[in-house]
Design an enzyme around this catalytic site. Sequence first.
Site, PDB file in Angstrom:
ATOM      1  N   HIS A 176       0.810  -1.208   0.000  1.00  0.00           N
ATOM      2  CA  HIS A 176       0.000   0.000   0.000  1.00  0.00           C
ATOM      3  C   HIS A 176       0.851   1.270   0.000  1.00  0.00           C
ATOM      4  CE1 HIS A 176      -3.650   2.054  -0.076  1.00  0.00           C
ATOM      5  NE2 HIS A 176      -4.232   1.664   1.039  1.00  0.00           N
TER       6      HIS A 176
ATOM      7  N   ASP B  42      -2.220   2.181  -4.641  1.00  0.00           N
ATOM      8  CA  ASP B  42      -3.456   2.609  -4.000  1.00  0.00           C
ATOM      9  C   ASP B  42      -4.550   1.580  -4.236  1.00  0.00           C
ATOM     10  OD1 ASP B  42      -2.292   4.961  -3.103  1.00  0.00           O
ATOM     11  OD2 ASP B  42      -2.775   6.037  -4.965  1.00  0.00           O
TER      12      ASP B  42
END
Length: 472
Positions: free
Chosen positions: A443, A447
Amino acid sequence: MMWAIARRKVASRSSSALGIAQSFGRTRPAAAASAPRSYVVTTAVNEGPYLNTVSNLERHFGYSVNSKTGRYVLVIQRDNPSQLGRRLFSSDNGDLVDAVVPFMGESITDGTLAKFLKQPGDRVETDEPIAQVETDKVTIDIASPGPGVIQKFVAKEGDTVEPGTKIAIISKSGEGVTHVAPSEKTTSKVTSEPAPAEKMVEKQEPKAETQPKEVPKEKPKVSTLQPPKPSATEPVLPPKERERRVPMTRLRKRVATRLKDSQNTFAMLTTFNEVDMTNLMKLRSEYKDAFVEKHGVKLGLMSGFVKAAVSGLQNQPIINAVIDGDDIIYRDYIDISIAVGTPKGLVVPVIRNANRMNFAEIEKSINTLAKKANDGTISIDEMAGGSFTISNGGVYGSLLSTPIINPPQSAILGMHSIVSRPMVVGGEIVPRPMMYIALTYDHRLIDGREAVFFLRRIKDVVEDPRRLLLDI
């Protein structure tokens, strides 16, 4: 690949460093005649200026030096290091040859002597494996340099060995080798040991009869104290005799370290989706016979998911990228790693340039790599690199999981078992073969939007493979 082996022995410290270098230079053409790509030079240099000479040779020719006590071994390669052969070194006695650990790859400096495949006294042929060395990634065979009889082992199982380490001595003629199995010696010792004990018992029995019968009889005092009962909060642990402690293999330790490093480094997040496998399974069912007849390999489901992953990576290049310090490295190639579970541990061979392959080429690559992984013959080069990983836990019956990223990649796709479930299709409830798929991603780099779009692309292509033909 054939080897040329040259030995140069330094007679005394009066020999000049230039003499060693000249000997080395004279050896080179002879080696090139039989093996133009690689050769080995060994020389016995113990101390003084000759140590510097070896270092100078190393710097001059740009090759690696592996040393044991009193001997420096120059392993010289001109081509792929992983293709370096296993020709070994002769000892000072012309009848004896030394079996040594071969070159194991640029990134591997040592290994563990896992087990011997032969015993002292066994006859071996040229290139016949006599032992195995376990490294962080693969298991490498130590082969016999020629026909003969194993005289003795000079290393033990479990020892840490480096390339060039001598592990056995082989006699070409078989002289001075005793053909006695270790189990026979152990058995003879075990059977001979109880004999003195039996004699002692026989000697003690008459003495017991001559002892006086009138012995003051005293009743043993019976303790009225009860043993303390364990408290209700004290756990009752199983006895240690029911436990076994086994050392971890190097491969298992390496896997454990990498997975924990991945967990500590990445900000891992997993997103899920489900795929209707009806059309892909129908496609395989209709064309499986023609596919085998033309390509000589069965059409499986993995090739469809690899093609779908390639399409998803092309649509979302960030999934194929990786963070390196303060930079992002975008890869303009697609190498798909396939996780394979073997009896010795998890290995991840790589399908190179998967974006240039068709279904048949992907299936052949998967079958070849999986067979090598299970046989333990896969090379380090075949597991190096990779930009994206696919793990199929469905072959073991896994319904759902959150796979762990394989560094230095940024995402991994998890496949699972196919289960017939009721689904609403066209306003009606019908049974459909469904599979859950999971994407674990870093992450920090990716995204949620890109991750969901990527997984959605996998779903669309698998549910309708015609999209690959139309590129839509």
